[in-house]
Motif scaffolding. Structure first.
Motif, PDB file in Angstrom:
ATOM      1  N   PHE A 190       1.003  -1.190   0.125  1.00 58.54           N
ATOM      2  CA  PHE A 190      -0.033  -0.028  -0.110  1.00 58.54           C
ATOM      3  C   PHE A 190       0.803   1.381   0.039  1.00 58.54           C
ATOM      4  CE2 PHE A 190      -2.727  -3.064   2.370  1.00 58.54           C
ATOM      5  CZ  PHE A 190      -3.503  -3.355   1.408  1.00 58.54           C
ATOM      6  N   GLY A 191       2.055   1.036  -0.698  1.00 59.15           N
ATOM      7  CA  GLY A 191       2.956   2.157  -0.890  1.00 59.15           C
ATOM      8  C   GLY A 191       3.734   2.680   0.322  1.00 59.15           C
ATOM      9  N   ALA A 192       3.698   1.819   1.414  1.00 57.25           N
ATOM     10  CA  ALA A 192       4.618   1.778   2.523  1.00 57.25           C
ATOM     11  C   ALA A 192       5.617   0.863   2.382  1.00 57.25           C
ATOM     12  CB  ALA A 192       3.826   1.699   3.826  1.00 57.25           C
ATOM     13  N   THR A 193       6.794   1.174   2.817  1.00 56.95           N
ATOM     14  CA  THR A 193       7.906   0.312   2.571  1.00 56.95           C
ATOM     15  C   THR A 193       8.422  -0.233   4.301  1.00 56.95           C
ATOM     16  OG1 THR A 193       8.914   1.335   0.808  1.00 56.95           O
ATOM     17  CG2 THR A 193      10.537   0.006   2.118  1.00 56.95           C
ATOM     18  N   VAL A 194       8.374  -1.473   4.497  1.00 54.40           N
ATOM     19  CA  VAL A 194       8.754  -2.053   5.723  1.00 54.40           C
ATOM     20  C   VAL A 194      10.042  -2.741   5.543  1.00 54.40           C
ATOM     21  CG1 VAL A 194       7.931  -3.277   7.523  1.00 54.40           C
ATOM     22  CG2 VAL A 194       6.347  -2.125   6.312  1.00 54.40           C
ATOM     23  N   ALA A 195      10.852  -2.673   6.406  1.00 53.17           N
ATOM     24  CA  ALA A 195      12.041  -3.477   6.438  1.00 53.17           C
ATOM     25  C   ALA A 195      11.825  -4.667   7.325  1.00 53.17           C
ATOM     26  CB  ALA A 195      13.413  -2.830   7.339  1.00 53.17           C
ATOM     27  N   VAL A 196      12.252  -5.846   6.660  1.00 54.74           N
ATOM     28  CA  VAL A 196      12.029  -7.363   7.485  1.00 54.74           C
ATOM     29  C   VAL A 196      13.391  -7.950   7.557  1.00 54.74           C
ATOM     30  CG1 VAL A 196      11.036  -9.580   7.374  1.00 54.74           C
ATOM     31  CG2 VAL A 196       9.796  -7.437   6.518  1.00 54.74           C
ATOM     32  N   GLY A 197      13.865  -8.029   8.942  1.00 53.58           N
ATOM     33  CA  GLY A 197      15.368  -8.736   8.925  1.00 53.58           C
ATOM     34  C   GLY A 197      15.203 -10.037   8.930  1.00 53.58           C
ATOM     35  N   ALA A 198      16.029 -10.841   8.436  1.00 56.15           N
ATOM     36  CA  ALA A 198      16.239 -12.228   8.525  1.00 56.15           C
ATOM     37  C   ALA A 198      17.411 -12.944   8.965  1.00 56.15           C
ATOM     38  CB  ALA A 198      15.707 -12.978   7.215  1.00 56.15           C
ATOM     39  N   ALA A 199      17.527 -13.801   9.781  1.00 55.61           N
ATOM     40  CA  ALA A 199      18.676 -14.583  10.125  1.00 55.61           C
ATOM     41  C   ALA A 199      18.529 -15.806   9.364  1.00 55.61           C
ATOM     42  CB  ALA A 199      18.729 -15.226  11.520  1.00 55.61           C
ATOM     43  N   LEU A 200      19.709 -16.119   8.402  1.00 58.18           N
ATOM     44  CA  LEU A 200      19.633 -17.287   7.398  1.00 58.18           C
ATOM     45  C   LEU A 200      20.708 -18.273   7.856  1.00 58.18           C
ATOM     46  CD1 LEU A 200      19.473 -14.960   4.292  1.00 58.18           C
ATOM     47  CD2 LEU A 200      17.631 -16.168   5.351  1.00 58.18           C
ATOM     48  N   THR A 201      20.283 -19.300   8.143  1.00 59.70           N
ATOM     49  CA  THR A 201      21.295 -20.584   8.390  1.00 59.70           C
ATOM     50  C   THR A 201      21.942 -21.145   7.135  1.00 59.70           C
ATOM     51  OG1 THR A 201      19.969 -21.266  10.523  1.00 59.70           O
ATOM     52  CG2 THR A 201      21.506 -22.617   9.492  1.00 59.70           C
ATOM     53  N   PRO A 202      23.088 -21.162   6.900  1.00 62.27           N
ATOM     54  CA  PRO A 202      23.819 -21.699   5.911  1.00 62.27           C
ATOM     55  C   PRO A 202      23.987 -23.332   5.865  1.00 62.27           C
ATOM     56  CG  PRO A 202      25.606 -20.673   7.172  1.00 62.27           C
ATOM     57  CD  PRO A 202      24.188 -20.459   7.833  1.00 62.27           C
ATOM     58  N   SER A 203      23.986 -23.845   4.604  1.00 60.06           N
ATOM     59  CA  SER A 203      24.161 -25.381   4.661  1.00 60.06           C
ATOM     60  C   SER A 203      24.685 -25.858   3.300  1.00 60.06           C
ATOM     61  CB  SER A 203      23.021 -26.211   5.434  1.00 60.06           C
ATOM     62  OG  SER A 203      21.883 -25.842   4.258  1.00 60.06           O
ATOM     63  N   ALA A 204      24.954 -27.087   3.131  1.00 58.90           N
ATOM     64  CA  ALA A 204      25.418 -27.409   1.834  1.00 58.90           C
ATOM     65  C   ALA A 204      24.510 -28.618   1.537  1.00 58.90           C
ATOM     66  CB  ALA A 204      26.937 -27.693   1.928  1.00 58.90           C
ATOM     67  N   SER A 205      23.854 -28.474   0.085  1.00 52.09           N
ATOM     68  CA  SER A 205      23.070 -29.456  -0.062  1.00 52.09           C
ATOM     69  C   SER A 205      23.339 -29.752  -1.627  1.00 52.09           C
ATOM     70  CB  SER A 205      21.776 -29.138   0.121  1.00 52.09           C
ATOM     71  OG  SER A 205      20.774 -30.079  -0.552  1.00 52.09           O
ATOM     72  N   GLY A 206      23.664 -30.864  -2.257  1.00 52.68           N
ATOM     73  CA  GLY A 206      23.908 -31.137  -3.499  1.00 52.68           C
ATOM     74  C   GLY A 206      24.907 -30.425  -4.241  1.00 52.68           C
ATOM     75  N   GLY A 207      25.836 -29.893  -3.396  1.00 48.74           N
ATOM     76  CA  GLY A 207      27.113 -29.273  -3.472  1.00 48.74           C
ATOM     77  C   GLY A 207      26.694 -27.715  -4.078  1.00 48.74           C
ATOM     78  N   ASP A 208      25.557 -27.202  -3.705  1.00 44.57           N
ATOM     79  CA  ASP A 208      25.263 -25.930  -3.478  1.00 44.57           C
ATOM     80  C   ASP A 208      25.082 -25.312  -2.130  1.00 44.57           C
ATOM     81  OD1 ASP A 208      24.857 -26.058  -6.245  1.00 44.57           O
ATOM     82  OD2 ASP A 208      22.461 -26.186  -6.020  1.00 44.57           O
ATOM     83  N   LEU A 209      25.207 -23.880  -2.126  1.00 45.57           N
ATOM     84  CA  LEU A 209      25.137 -23.334  -0.721  1.00 45.57           C
ATOM     85  C   LEU A 209      23.714 -22.936  -0.473  1.00 45.57           C
ATOM     86  CD1 LEU A 209      26.184 -21.479   1.629  1.00 45.57           C
ATOM     87  CD2 LEU A 209      26.534 -19.635   0.111  1.00 45.57           C
ATOM     88  N   VAL A 210      23.231 -23.458   0.437  1.00 41.53           N
ATOM     89  CA  VAL A 210      21.712 -22.909   0.935  1.00 41.53           C
ATOM     90  C   VAL A 210      21.666 -22.474   1.981  1.00 41.53           C
ATOM     91  CG1 VAL A 210      19.551 -23.992   1.380  1.00 41.53           C
ATOM     92  CG2 VAL A 210      20.989 -25.450  -0.260  1.00 41.53           C
ATOM     93  N   LEU A 211      20.948 -21.177   1.844  1.00 40.79           N
ATOM     94  CA  LEU A 211      20.431 -20.267   3.015  1.00 40.79           C
ATOM     95  C   LEU A 211      18.992 -20.407   3.375  1.00 40.79           C
ATOM     96  CD1 LEU A 211      22.399 -17.171   1.795  1.00 40.79           C
ATOM     97  CD2 LEU A 211      23.258 -18.755   3.275  1.00 40.79           C
ATOM     98  N   SER A 212      18.796 -20.615   4.651  1.00 41.26           N
ATOM     99  CA  SER A 212      17.258 -21.094   4.911  1.00 41.26           C
ATOM    100  C   SER A 212      16.994 -20.099   6.357  1.00 41.26           C
ATOM    101  CB  SER A 212      17.237 -22.312   5.688  1.00 41.26           C
ATOM    102  OG  SER A 212      17.540 -23.266   4.458  1.00 41.26           O
ATOM    103  N   PRO A 213      15.780 -19.377   6.086  1.00 36.97           N
ATOM    104  CA  PRO A 213      15.217 -18.404   7.257  1.00 36.97           C
ATOM    105  C   PRO A 213      15.416 -19.282   8.573  1.00 36.97           C
ATOM    106  CG  PRO A 213      13.876 -18.211   5.371  1.00 36.97           C
ATOM    107  CD  PRO A 213      14.797 -19.359   5.291  1.00 36.97           C
TER     108      PRO A 213
END
Length: 273
Positions: free
Chosen positions: A173-196
């Motif tokens: 609705f035209g308003a901007t809200v900042a959302v912070g996230a802590a992301l846990t890193p891991s490895a899966s299938g050779g990729d880097l995965v960041l999960s909230p």
């Protein structure tokens, strides 16, 4: 004859039989000294050969690493070897070899690299028995890596063990809200995965359901897992196996195919689907 000396004559004393001269026995100490000198010369020759062998191996390894990774000639590379080296060369296999260097540039990724290889053949075409590597990225280096991921807010990235932090702006609705996230890193299938792992809205922690209820599908960009392909920055024979935030760095662990020393296909850069 009258008046003559009639005293009986006594036999002349016989000379005692001559005794042969005693031969002086030489002491054993010259033999010990000679042996010690020979031993010292042998040890000195061994250490001289060992030092030469060690320097030759280190020089060859440095040249190979610079060539394979296309590093500049001035790139400092530390090489560690299990001692002594000479018997390993004679046997045809290096027991353990460690290679490390700081600020290694792999494509657009830069970090501190370390590799430990075991059972490294010095001749022939045998595979390496086993090898693992680590790549350590500081906050700036990790930001550079993730800046290439579409939609990821790399400019706001931070490290707060055990997570990576980032802030995303949501507009409603035209308003901007900042959302912070802590992301846990891991490895899966050779990729880097960041999960909230946790979310913050206006400085207060909120759940994924609360965020979804408030913003609907707009929140999907915050609640998603980020799957980051890193294969394109690595040789095909190197696979990401672990990721963790340690202090102010991200530490990535890799498995290295033992055939990478002889198989050109494993030495080529990997690809992302």
């Amino acid at each position: 004859m009258a008046g003559a000396d009639t005293r009986p004559t006594e036999p002349l004393p016989q000379c005692a039989a001559s005794t042969p001269p005693q031969r002086r026995r030489r002491g054993a100490w010259p033999w010990f000294v000679g042996f010690a000198i020979v031993a010292l010369l042998a040890v000195a020759a061994w250490f001289a050969a060992e030092a030469i062998a060690r320097q030759v191996v280190i020089g060859v390894v440095r040249d190979q690493v610079r060539t394979q990774l296309a590093l500049p000639d001035a790139q400092p590379i530390d090489v560690g070897l299990v001692e002594p080296v000479l018997p390993q060369l004679i046997g045809g296999t290096l027991t353990e070899l460690t290679v490390s260097s700081e600020d290694v540039v792999l494509g657009s990724v830069e970090g501190d690299m370390s590799v430990v290889a075991r059972g490294v053949p010095v001749r022939g075409s045998d595979d390496i028995a086993g090898a693992e590597g680590t790549l350590v990225l500081d906050e700036e280096q990790l930001r550079a890596l993730l800046s290439g991921v579409e939609g990821f807010p790399a400019d706001s990235l931070g490290l707060a063990a055990p997570n990576i932090t980032a802030t995303t702006d949501l507009t409603i609705f035209g308003a901007t809200v900042a959302v912070g996230a802590a992301l846990t890193p891991s490895a899966s299938g050779g990729d880097l995965v960041l999960s909230p792992a946790s979310l913050q809205l206006g400085g207060a922690e909120v759940s994924a359901d609360e965020l979804q209820d408030r913003f609907g599908r707009i929140a999907d960009g915050v609640l998603r897992d980020w799957d980051v392909c890193v294969a394109e920055y690595l040789p095909a024979g190197v696979t990401l196996t672990s990721v963790a935030v340690a202090g102010e760095t991200l530490v990535a662990g890799f498995d290295i195919d033992g055939g990478i020393a002889n198989d050109p296909a494993l030495q080529e850069s990997g690809t992302c689907a």
